[in-house]
Scaffold this active site. Structure first.
Site, short mmCIF file in Angstrom:
data_model
loop_
_atom_site.label_atom_id
_atom_site.label_comp_id
_atom_site.label_asym_id
_atom_site.label_seq_id
_atom_site.Cartn_x
_atom_site.Cartn_y
_atom_site.Cartn_z
N CYS A 230 0.81 -1.22 0.00
CA CYS A 230 0.00 0.00 0.00
C CYS A 230 0.84 1.27 0.00
O CYS A 230 0.34 2.35 -0.32
CB CYS A 230 -0.96 0.01 1.18
SG CYS A 230 -2.13 -1.33 1.11
N HIS B 250 -3.43 7.22 1.94
CA HIS B 250 -3.81 5.89 1.46
C HIS B 250 -5.16 5.55 2.09
O HIS B 250 -5.38 5.79 3.29
CB HIS B 250 -2.74 4.87 1.88
CG HIS B 250 -3.20 3.46 1.73
ND1 HIS B 250 -3.73 2.99 0.55
CD2 HIS B 250 -3.25 2.42 2.62
CE1 HIS B 250 -4.06 1.72 0.72
NE2 HIS B 250 -3.79 1.36 1.96
N ASN C 32 -10.02 -0.22 -0.20
CA ASN C 32 -8.56 -0.14 -0.18
C ASN C 32 -8.01 -0.69 -1.50
O ASN C 32 -8.06 -1.90 -1.74
CB ASN C 32 -8.04 -0.96 1.00
CG ASN C 32 -6.53 -0.91 1.14
OD1 ASN C 32 -5.82 -0.52 0.21
ND2 ASN C 32 -6.02 -1.32 2.29
N1 ACO Z 1 -18.27 -8.53 9.32
C1 ACO Z 1 -18.73 -8.79 10.54
N2 ACO Z 1 -17.91 -9.05 11.57
C2 ACO Z 1 -16.60 -9.05 11.35
C3 ACO Z 1 -16.05 -8.79 10.09
C4 ACO Z 1 -16.94 -8.52 9.04
N3 ACO Z 1 -16.55 -8.25 7.78
N4 ACO Z 1 -14.70 -8.86 10.16
C5 ACO Z 1 -14.39 -9.14 11.43
N5 ACO Z 1 -15.54 -9.27 12.14
C6 ACO Z 1 -15.67 -9.57 13.56
C7 ACO Z 1 -14.50 -10.36 14.09
O1 ACO Z 1 -14.66 -11.74 13.81
C8 ACO Z 1 -14.59 -10.06 15.58
O2 ACO Z 1 -15.59 -10.89 16.13
P1 ACO Z 1 -15.41 -11.52 17.60
O3 ACO Z 1 -15.32 -10.32 18.51
O4 ACO Z 1 -16.64 -12.32 17.77
O5 ACO Z 1 -14.15 -12.31 17.53
C9 ACO Z 1 -15.12 -8.63 15.61
O6 ACO Z 1 -15.68 -8.38 14.32
C10 ACO Z 1 -14.03 -7.61 15.91
O7 ACO Z 1 -12.89 -7.88 15.08
P2 ACO Z 1 -11.67 -6.90 15.03
O8 ACO Z 1 -10.70 -7.41 14.01
O9 ACO Z 1 -11.15 -6.65 16.41
O10 ACO Z 1 -12.39 -5.57 14.51
P3 ACO Z 1 -11.81 -4.13 14.26
O11 ACO Z 1 -12.67 -3.14 14.91
O12 ACO Z 1 -10.34 -4.08 14.52
O13 ACO Z 1 -12.05 -3.94 12.70
C11 ACO Z 1 -10.73 -3.98 10.68
C12 ACO Z 1 -11.42 -4.80 11.78
C13 ACO Z 1 -11.82 -3.24 9.91
C14 ACO Z 1 -10.02 -4.94 9.77
C15 ACO Z 1 -9.79 -2.98 11.31
O14 ACO Z 1 -8.96 -3.62 12.26
C16 ACO Z 1 -8.88 -2.32 10.30
O15 ACO Z 1 -9.34 -1.60 9.43
N6 ACO Z 1 -7.58 -2.51 10.44
C17 ACO Z 1 -6.61 -1.91 9.57
C18 ACO Z 1 -6.57 -2.66 8.33
C19 ACO Z 1 -5.80 -1.96 7.30
O16 ACO Z 1 -5.68 -0.78 7.29
N7 ACO Z 1 -5.27 -2.76 6.42
C20 ACO Z 1 -4.64 -2.29 5.28
C21 ACO Z 1 -3.29 -1.76 5.51
S1 ACO Z 1 -2.71 -1.44 4.03
C22 ACO Z 1 -2.20 -2.76 3.11
O17 ACO Z 1 -1.10 -2.86 3.01
C23 ACO Z 1 -2.89 -3.80 2.41
#
Ligand code: ACO
Length: 326
Positions: A116, A253, A283
């Site tokens: 990214c 980004h 993304n």
């Molecule tokens: N729909 C419903 N529930 C979901 C989903 C979904 N799509 N995805 C995860 N959950 C659930 C999980 O299973 C978890 O359930 P549990 O509590 O029963 O175990 C709950 O939601 C919370 O999960 P978390 O991972 O803690 O949720 P979070 O609030 O952190 O959100 C997310 C997840 C959106 C992925 C967030 O962490 C995020 O955006 N992180 C950064 C990701 C990012 O920027 N990545 C790209 C970087 S750039 C690159 O290089 C590719």
């Protein structure tokens, strides 16, 4: 009077594939909801490349649009740098495929792989050519088909990514060496390979022999993102000799609306100055910054002469920021 050669952005172009995939479309086959995705990420929809479209096809259209905006032709392009993590083939570089499809007969072409952060890294590499007089007309492209790396059973990742391409044309321009100059004014690039496990693809040429799928510990990535990006933004601003408060537009980004807002809050940036496309693009990895630039130029927000701050973080981890006066 002494002058310095700057790499000036003279054209920007973008391309998004036709197919739009909404959150409700995803909820038909993965255990998620529109509400969850919107609340946690700000994403409503993403674009997906058609099966016959390779990443070079997306890059080609973005490049042609950027060249048209710059008033340049393919024949003048002497450098193509493509930031991509989803190349057409293991080799040759996607940049050389774009060169062939574009009909650009001269010059140098290669890819940069920083996930990214790919566009910011690629811009820095191309700046090294242009500002040293080694390129008169460079194309810097971020292009991705991230949907091809998804595990469609993993709701924690497959809802986050989309496909697209963005490109800029860089040309040399003479400046006075101060912050009023047009062009690339400063950079901060970073990498921390010890954080590989937070975000990676579990396959590759010299390991599994296949392309693998994207794996991510999203909450851990999130935790690092705001701190890392904020530090790089301040470092790039210092490198350029500008104050963050002087920046007209922040072009991050586009990973997650909450990360965009977290960085803006930490740095005291007015949210109205932050360009956000994550709602409709999701993304698109290395493509997201030039796509956001293209959108905000097209809708009249970004104007010539304004000071822009680009920033990104991605797999590696890699991250970085760049200050550009348009
Ligand atoms: N729909 C419903 N529930 C979901 C989903 C979904 N799509 N995805 C995860 N959950 C659930 C999980 O299973 C978890 O359930 P549990 O509590 O029963 O175990 C709950 O939601 C919370 O999960 P978390 O991972 O803690 O949720 P979070 O609030 O952190 O959100 C997310 C997840 C959106 C992925 C967030 O962490 C995020 O955006 N992180 C950064 C990701 C990012 O920027 N990545 C790209 C970087 S750039 C690159 O290089 C590719």
């Amino acid at each position: 009077m002494n002058t310095v050669t700057r790499s000036v952005v003279t054209g920007v172009g973008g391309y998004l594939p036709d197919e739009v995939v909404t959150n409700d479309d995803l909820a038909k086959f993965v255990d998620t909801t529109d509400d969850w995705i919107v609340e946690r990420t700000g994403i409503h929809a993403r674009h997906r490349a058609a099966p016959e479209q390779a990443v070079s096809d997306l890059a080609l259209v973005a490049a042609q649009r950027a060249l048209a905006a710059a008033g340049r032709t393919a024949a003048e392009v002497d450098l193509i740098v493509v930031g991509t993590t989803t190349p057409d083939l293991t080799f040759p570089a996607t940049a050389t495929i774009v060169q062939r499809k574009l009909g650009a007969p001269i010059g140098v072409a290669f890819d940069v792989q920083a996930v990214c952060s790919g566009f910011v890294y690629a811009l820095s590499v191309a700046d090294g050519f242009v500002a040293r007089g080694r390129s008169r007309c460079a194309l810097v492209i971020g292009a991705e088909t991230m949907t091809r790396l998804m595990d469609w059973t993993d709701r924690g990742t497959c809802v986050l990514f989309g496909d697209g391409a963005g490109a800029v044309v860089l040309e040399p321009g003479e400046g006075k060496g101060d912050t009023d100059d047009r062009g690339v004014l400063g950079f901060a690039l970073r990498a921390d390979g010890t954080k590989q496990d937070l975000l990676y693809v579990d396959g590759g040429v010299s390991t599994s022999g296949d392309i693998g799928k994207l794996r991510m510990q999203g909450n851990q990535v999130f935790r690092h993102a705001v701190v890392n990006i904020s530090e790089a933004v301040l470092a790039a601003a210092a490198d350029a000799g500008v104050d963050v408060a002087d920046v007209d537009w922040f072009i991050p980004h586009q990973a997650n609306q909450r990360i965009l807002e977290g960085v803006a809050k930490r740095l005291g940036i007015d949210p109205a100055k932050v360009v956000s496309t994550v709602a409709t693009h999701a993304n698109t990895s290395a493509a997201s910054i030039p796509l956001a630039m293209d959108q905000a130029i097209a809708d009249g927000r970004i104007k010539p002469g304004q000071l822009l701050l680009l920033e990104a973080m991605g797999g590696g981890l890699t991250w970085g920021a760049c200050v550009v006066r348009l």
